[in-house]
Each structure stands twice: as C-alpha cells, then as structure tokens.
Write a protein that holds these residues in place. Structure first.
Motif, PDB file in Angstrom:
ATOM      1  N   GLU A  93       0.928  -0.625   0.315  1.00  0.00           N
ATOM      2  CA  GLU A  93       0.074   0.017  -0.075  1.00  0.00           C
ATOM      3  C   GLU A  93       0.385   0.920  -0.118  1.00  0.00           C
ATOM      4  OE1 GLU A  93      -3.726  -1.064   2.033  1.00  0.00           O
ATOM      5  OE2 GLU A  93      -1.625  -1.948   3.835  1.00  0.00           O
ATOM      6  N   ILE A  94       1.903   0.864   0.232  1.00  0.00           N
ATOM      7  CA  ILE A  94       2.327   2.542   0.954  1.00  0.00           C
ATOM      8  C   ILE A  94       4.093   3.050  -0.220  1.00  0.00           C
ATOM      9  CG2 ILE A  94       4.424   3.315   1.269  1.00  0.00           C
ATOM     10  CD1 ILE A  94       3.095   0.640   3.115  1.00  0.00           C
ATOM     11  N   ILE A 293      -9.619   0.557   0.588  1.00  0.00           N
ATOM     12  CA  ILE A 293      -9.499   1.638  -0.195  1.00  0.00           C
ATOM     13  C   ILE A 293      -9.430   2.381   1.217  1.00  0.00           C
ATOM     14  CG2 ILE A 293     -10.140   3.715  -0.227  1.00  0.00           C
ATOM     15  CD1 ILE A 293     -11.594   2.786  -2.210  1.00  0.00           C
ATOM     16  N   ARG A 294     -10.382   1.944   2.414  1.00  0.00           N
ATOM     17  CA  ARG A 294      -9.989   2.421   3.687  1.00  0.00           C
ATOM     18  C   ARG A 294      -8.688   1.783   4.620  1.00  0.00           C
ATOM     19  NH1 ARG A 294     -15.994   1.091   4.493  1.00  0.00           N
ATOM     20  NH2 ARG A 294     -15.282  -1.110   4.927  1.00  0.00           N
ATOM     21  N   VAL A 299      -3.234   3.904   6.616  1.00  0.00           N
ATOM     22  CA  VAL A 299      -1.541   3.717   6.304  1.00  0.00           C
ATOM     23  C   VAL A 299      -1.143   5.507   6.077  1.00  0.00           C
ATOM     24  CG1 VAL A 299       0.291   3.438   4.813  1.00  0.00           C
ATOM     25  CG2 VAL A 299      -1.402   1.693   5.322  1.00  0.00           C
ATOM     26  N   ALA A 300      -1.820   6.355   4.985  1.00  0.00           N
ATOM     27  CA  ALA A 300      -2.100   7.511   5.205  1.00  0.00           C
ATOM     28  C   ALA A 300      -1.925   8.558   6.305  1.00  0.00           C
ATOM     29  CB  ALA A 300      -2.390   7.983   3.659  1.00  0.00           C
ATOM     30  N   ASP A 301      -2.999   8.015   7.183  1.00  0.00           N
ATOM     31  CA  ASP A 301      -3.491   8.653   8.340  1.00  0.00           C
ATOM     32  C   ASP A 301      -1.972   8.311   9.559  1.00  0.00           C
ATOM     33  OD1 ASP A 301      -5.793   9.740   7.147  1.00  0.00           O
ATOM     34  OD2 ASP A 301      -6.773   8.073   8.048  1.00  0.00           O
ATOM     35  N   THR A 302      -1.776   7.426   9.035  1.00  0.00           N
ATOM     36  CA  THR A 302      -0.182   6.494  10.361  1.00  0.00           C
ATOM     37  C   THR A 302       0.446   7.757   9.630  1.00  0.00           C
ATOM     38  OG1 THR A 302      -1.532   4.569  10.904  1.00  0.00           O
ATOM     39  CG2 THR A 302       0.884   5.058  11.114  1.00  0.00           C
ATOM     40  N   PHE A 303       1.674   7.995   8.654  1.00  0.00           N
ATOM     41  CA  PHE A 303       2.463   8.284   8.487  1.00  0.00           C
ATOM     42  C   PHE A 303       2.020  10.099   8.970  1.00  0.00           C
ATOM     43  CE2 PHE A 303       3.847   5.172   5.635  1.00  0.00           C
ATOM     44  CZ  PHE A 303       5.168   4.703   6.328  1.00  0.00           C
ATOM     45  N   HIS A 304       0.726  10.311   8.522  1.00  0.00           N
ATOM     46  CA  HIS A 304       0.639  12.359   8.950  1.00  0.00           C
ATOM     47  C   HIS A 304       0.701  12.135  10.113  1.00  0.00           C
ATOM     48  CE1 HIS A 304      -1.897  15.473   8.826  1.00  0.00           C
ATOM     49  NE2 HIS A 304      -0.983  16.039   8.600  1.00  0.00           N
ATOM     50  N   LYS A 305       0.141  11.296  10.670  1.00  0.00           N
ATOM     51  CA  LYS A 305      -0.067  11.787  12.467  1.00  0.00           C
ATOM     52  C   LYS A 305       1.550  11.586  12.792  1.00  0.00           C
ATOM     53  CE  LYS A 305      -1.145   9.536  16.732  1.00  0.00           C
ATOM     54  NZ  LYS A 305      -2.170   8.516  17.499  1.00  0.00           N
ATOM     55  N   VAL A 315      -6.947   9.210   0.121  1.00  0.00           N
ATOM     56  CA  VAL A 315      -6.707   8.120  -1.373  1.00  0.00           C
ATOM     57  C   VAL A 315      -7.676   8.050  -1.923  1.00  0.00           C
ATOM     58  CG1 VAL A 315      -4.395   7.968   0.508  1.00  0.00           C
ATOM     59  CG2 VAL A 315      -6.734   5.786   0.284  1.00  0.00           C
ATOM     60  N   ARG A 316      -8.770   7.714  -1.769  1.00  0.00           N
ATOM     61  CA  ARG A 316      -9.885   7.711  -2.642  1.00  0.00           C
ATOM     62  C   ARG A 316      -9.692   7.955  -4.661  1.00  0.00           C
ATOM     63  NH1 ARG A 316     -15.276   9.651  -0.287  1.00  0.00           N
ATOM     64  NH2 ARG A 316     -13.500  11.528   0.297  1.00  0.00           N
ATOM     65  N   PRO A 317      -9.030   9.222  -4.919  1.00  0.00           N
ATOM     66  CA  PRO A 317      -9.066   9.260  -6.108  1.00  0.00           C
ATOM     67  C   PRO A 317      -7.994   8.802  -6.855  1.00  0.00           C
ATOM     68  CG  PRO A 317      -9.313  11.204  -5.221  1.00  0.00           C
ATOM     69  CD  PRO A 317      -8.700  10.362  -4.315  1.00  0.00           C
ATOM     70  N   LEU A 318      -7.124   7.807  -5.605  1.00  0.00           N
ATOM     71  CA  LEU A 318      -6.044   6.853  -6.921  1.00  0.00           C
ATOM     72  C   LEU A 318      -6.489   5.546  -6.521  1.00  0.00           C
ATOM     73  CD1 LEU A 318      -2.806   6.254  -6.357  1.00  0.00           C
ATOM     74  CD2 LEU A 318      -3.215   5.698  -4.404  1.00  0.00           C
ATOM     75  N   TRP A 319      -7.912   5.183  -6.682  1.00  0.00           N
ATOM     76  CA  TRP A 319      -8.432   3.657  -7.118  1.00  0.00           C
ATOM     77  C   TRP A 319      -8.939   3.560  -8.323  1.00  0.00           C
ATOM     78  CZ3 TRP A 319      -7.459  -0.629  -4.046  1.00  0.00           C
ATOM     79  CH2 TRP A 319      -6.356   0.083  -2.846  1.00  0.00           C
TER      80      TRP A 319
END
Length: 329
Positions: A93-94, A293-294, A299-305, A315-319
């Motif tokens: 996912e990364i 997608i969730r 993952v994105a939220d964890t990296f941001h935090k 991330v939804r537009p990526l899918w």
C-alpha cells in the motif's frame, strides 16, 4: 518527528559493501521497458515473481506479448510507471501512496491478499538485541516508501520510540542485504525472500514479524494510458484472470512451486516451503473494494500523524474500479 537520516548514508554503506554486493544472489535491479505498443503489456515483477508462477502453472501462453521488467521494490516500480516505462506493477500500500503524493500517474486497479509473516525485522544471529526497544541508538536498515518504513514506524511507536531514536538508514534491497551481511547494520527491516536468504546465508534471526501491523494488501497499479487503451485494458483483464488461477495452483502445489522458485532465487527448497507453510493468509487476487481503500487511508493517516508526510490526504482518487467485471468473471 525527525526524518530518517540518509546521511549515515548509502554512500558509506555502498563503499563498504561493493565486494559483497557483486556476489549477492539478491541483486534485483529494475530495467526500463520499451515504449508502449498496442496489445503489448509491460509488466513489472520481483525476482521469481509472476512470470515464473504463470510458467509453473502452465498459464504463460498469453495471446499478447509481455515485456517483463524486474525490480527490487514497489517504489522503483512507481517511478518507472510514472516515467512511462510500465503498464502494470504491484507493491504494498505504501509505494502507490508516496507516488500519489508526488503526483505520479498511476491508478490502483486490483488487490492481492497476501502474506505478512515474511515482513520482518532481522538481527545478526549473535546479536544481543532481543526486542524492538533495544533498537534505540542502533543502525537499522529499511527501504523508504515501502512496508518496512510503515511497520517499523508502528513497532517503534508501540514502545515509545520513533525514527529519531534510531540510526535509520534508507537502503535499497540489494544494498541492505550487503550491509547486513557485512555487519554494517544492527538490524534490518525487510521483506520477501530476502528473509530466508539472510537466514540461510548468515544465520539471521527474526526479531519481530509484521503480522498485526500490516493489512496484507498488495496493490496492483496501472498506468492511466494503459487503462484507457482498449487493447491493453483487455490484456490486463486476461492477465488478472490467469493470475487468479495461478494463485489457486500455487496453493495446491506448494512443493512444485517451491522447487521452481528455489532454483530461480538461489535458496534451499525447504526455506521456500517454510515461508509458504507459514503464510498469514491464502494468497489471492480480488477486485478493488471500500475496505481496501479504507486500509490504505489508515496507512496515510498513520504516516501523517507520525510526521512522515506533511499533509493529510484522501486516497480515494488513486483507486480505479475499471476491472471489476474481470475479477467477477
């Protein structure tokens, strides 16, 4: 959070590891594929990847030509696809997340449900390190923008540490293998068949596995131009159908698959069988869904935090669900 230090840097490790690197059976360098051709797929894989599996399962007779390109990690595949060299690739996912943040021209089109037990933190066999907490101040190799950065972030946070508390060294897979083998790392966060290679070559010990930290989702991503091209879209749909069958064959034929793979990557058959028998879930290929997608959003939220990425991201537009019918078939 301080960013991982690159200045411990790859140059120093590369200089010390050049000789070992030349002998490594793990040299997986990406090769650029040629320009897009109607009906021809340019597909990325890891060493001993889908090409070998399709051949072993008797499913390699595609009605369209495939140009295979071998890479060591998903982040390199993202770069190659964004540069126009690939139609289809997969990784965790990364890499697609980091690519998306940088504006890479990619879309996630399918999900492999796969193993996470082969994602580990390794230490030398005689190391006094016994827990993640013991990594404080130690030289820890990882691969930026891959699962290793994510699960290492999670593991460190669990014991009150961060990347700022270790000497984090971003290394490619082959560079990390050479550095670990020559004693330049105290620990190595790594994945895949690098694990049994390190175990069989230098007796590496597993400090901690990533089960419980990773979703087990590995994402197929495609170039938007390939999705939009009717011939390449049809070829990708057929490729996915073959891969679904190949995964089922793999599950039913561990010994035959292990023999083929062991010969390809240069490890004992028993090392491959051990990984296959201990997979965290049966490997299968499925369509894009809301749950997947969730998972990447988490993952994105964890990296941001953690301060790894500077802004929150949707991330939804990526899918892309263009291949839903193909998966259903």
């Amino acid at each position: 959070m301080s960013q991982p230090s690159d200045g411990l840097s790859r140059r120093r490790f590369l200089a010390g590891s050049a000789g070992a690197l030349a002998l490594s059976p793990l040299l997986l360098h990406g090769r650029r594929a040629g320009a897009a051709t109607p009906g021809r797929l340019r597909v990325a894989q890891y060493k001993g990847g889908d090409k070998l599996l399709l051949e072993a399962a008797g499913l390699a007779d595609t009605p369209y030509p495939i140009d295979w390109a071998e890479f060591a990690s998903g982040n390199l595949m993202v770069e190659a696809m964004n540069g126009g060299s690939l139609d289809l690739a997969y990784g965790s996912e990364i890499p697609p997340l980091f690519g998306y943040l940088k504006g890479a021209r990619i879309r996630v089109v399918g999900v492999i449900k796969g193993d996470v037990n082969e994602q580990t933190v390794l230490v030398p066999k005689d190391s006094p390190i016994r827990s993640i907490a013991d990594l404080k101040g130690k030289r820890v190799g990882y691969v930026r923008a891959t699962t290793t950065q994510y699960y290492l972030t999670k593991m460190l946070d669990e014991v009150g540490l961060s990347f700022a508390d270790i000497q984090a060294i971003n290394l490619t897979v082959p560079d990390g293998a050479a550095a670990f083998r020559t004693g330049q790392l105290d620990a190595w966060a790594i994945y895949g068949y690098s694990v049994p290679l390190a175990q069989t070559s230098v007796g590496a010990r597993v400090l901690k596995r990533a089960n419980g930290y990773l979703s087990g989702n590995y994402l197929f991503f495609a170039a938007p131009e390939a999705i939009a091209d009717p011939q390449r879209q049809a070829a990708i749909a057929d490729y996915f159908a073959r891969l679904q069958k190949a995964f089922a064959w793999r599950q039913a034929n561990h010994e035959r698959y292990a023999a083929a793979l062991a010969a390809e990557i240069g490890v004992p058959i028993e090392a491959v069988l051990t990984l296959l028998r201990n997979e965290s879930q049966v490997r299968r290929l499925v369509a894009v869904d809301d749950e997947a997608i969730r998972s990447q959003q988490d993952v994105a939220d964890t990296f941001h935090k953690a301060g790894v990425i500077e802004r929150s991201v949707d991330v939804r537009p990526l899918w892309d669900r263009s291949f839903a019918t193909a998966f259903a078939g």
